[in-house]
Design an enzyme around this catalytic site. Structure first.
Site, PDB file in Angstrom:
ATOM      1  CE  LYS A 122     -12.869   2.420  17.910  1.00  0.00           C
ATOM      2  NZ  LYS A 122     -11.597   2.134  17.207  1.00  0.00           N
TER       3      LYS A 122
ATOM      4  CB  CYS B  42     -15.297   2.301  13.127  1.00  0.00           C
ATOM      5  SG  CYS B  42     -14.617   0.626  13.130  1.00  0.00           S
TER       6      CYS B  42
ATOM      7  CG  ASP C  67       0.112  -1.251  19.034  1.00  0.00           C
ATOM      8  OD1 ASP C  67      -0.294  -1.329  17.862  1.00  0.00           O
ATOM      9  OD2 ASP C  67       1.304  -1.148  19.350  1.00  0.00           O
TER      10      ASP C  67
ATOM     11  CG  ASP D 270     -13.263  -3.645  16.294  1.00  0.00           C
ATOM     12  OD1 ASP D 270     -14.381  -3.100  16.338  1.00  0.00           O
ATOM     13  OD2 ASP D 270     -12.217  -3.021  16.039  1.00  0.00           O
TER      14      ASP D 270
END
Length: 346
Positions: free
Chosen positions: A19, A16, A48, A66
């Site tokens: 990102k 992550c 969200d 994801d």
């Protein structure tokens, strides 16, 4: 930790931490058209975890996607962690994952057996979640990437969101933080085998059991999973979307073994600096908070835990219940009426 092919050496950023930063993403999304549909219960207005679309009066579909670059070298563990991370968005919305599709990008040089092990890891984690992987899509790329597009289901009246926290609420975190720092250190072989093993198991652990206990609690005001924007960034999103200020008690936040010492030595992924820079204009940090601890609160997490806001009188019971499945669950903060800042670290 040693493998013939080190997947993490094939990427510029891991997990992550790869990102886009929250500031960059916010600028890109600003002004984009947002479709109107009375059945779209949750879109991207408040950043969200997933979108929610009502199908009937009793069924709503949760859709999320994801994927990311390798966070660890072992392909099977990478597949498990990437799948757990993608499935987490459904749990954060109060739902149950049902069906998923693989998303896979691989270099031509990557052996087929390594690719297969990535997919096997993802499949095993989906089976554990009771979710069916029904296919997917692959492309050739210069960096390996893997994840899932997931659909889950929830009752329209029981959707959890990252907004809705109320003054007087307590904040509970279900997993320790520090994955970004530890995976950055692991690239340079700076973690012990014990620290690395603990890191792997934390990231590969589903948020399913935690979500089951959270959704059984009658008065959850807000919930989100802690991923690439770090505990700091996701607290900021919850605070701004709810119109409140979040106070984090830095010394109550559970940390993965070795993370603080590594942060004190200056080992931080670039994503931590991006997260801190984005929130800084809305951030208050007490002078007594060590810089390394503040840095860890901004550390981008991969497959992190759930952050929950609920009435303070119910927080102790939920925290005790959560420790049966997530032993390091802790009450880490409180919600205040809106101040000049959105997040306060004390």
């Amino acid at each position: 930790m040693d493998t013939a092919i080190r997947l993490t050496q094939m990427t510029a950023a891991s997990g992550c931490a790869a990102k886009l930063g929250p500031g960059t993403l916010s600028d890109i999304l600003k002004g984009l058209p947002n479709g109107s549909d009375p059945n779209l219960l949750v879109g991207f207005d408040t950043n969200d975890d997933a979108c929610v679309y009502r199908i009937t009066d009793k069924i709503a579909a949760i859709h999320t996607v994801d994927f990311f670059t390798p966070i660890v070298d072992d392909p099977f563990w990478f597949g498990q962690i990437a799948a757990a991370n993608a499935l987490s968005d459904v749990y954060a919305m109060g739902g149950r994952p049902a069906v998923a599709m693989n998303l896979l990008c691989v270099p031509c040089s990557l052996p087929q057996e390594v690719i297969r092990r990535i997919l096997e890891g993802g499949h095993q984690k989906a089976v554990e979640a009771g979710c069916v992987i029904a296919g997917g899509h692959t492309i050739q790329d210069h960096e390996p990437k893997y994840g899932l597009c997931v659909t889950g289901y929830v009752h329209p009246d029981r959707v959890l969101r990252n907004v809705g926290a109320q003054p007087g609420d307590a904040l509970i975190l279900t997993k320790p933080i520090g994955t970004g720092v530890l995976t950055a250190a692991a690239k340079g072989d700076l973690v012990t085998p014990e620290q690395y093993e603990r890191l792997l198991h934390s990231m590969a652990t589903l948020n399913a059991a935690a979500a089951e206990r959270i959704t059984a609690c009658p008065h959850i005001h807000a919930c989100t999973d802690v991923t690439g924007f770090g505990l700091l960034g996701h607290s900021d999103e919850m605070a701004r979307g709810s119109g409140v200020t979040v106070r984090l008690y830095s010394r109550r936040i559970p940390l993965l073994p070795g993370a603080l010492k590594l942060a004190e030595s200056g080992i931080l992924p670039a994503g931590a600096y991006r997260n801190m820079a984005y929130v800084r204009p809305r951030l208050s940090v007490a002078d007594t908070v060590p810089q390394a601890l503040a840095d860890l609160i901004a550390d981008p997490q991969t497959s992190g835990g759930l952050l929950v806001a609920l009435p303070v009188e119910e927080a102790g019971a939920l925290a005790r219940d959560l420790r049966a499945c997530c032993p390091e669950s802790a009450v880490i903060g409180t919600v205040l009426p809106k101040q000049d800042y959105s997040v306060e670290i004390v």
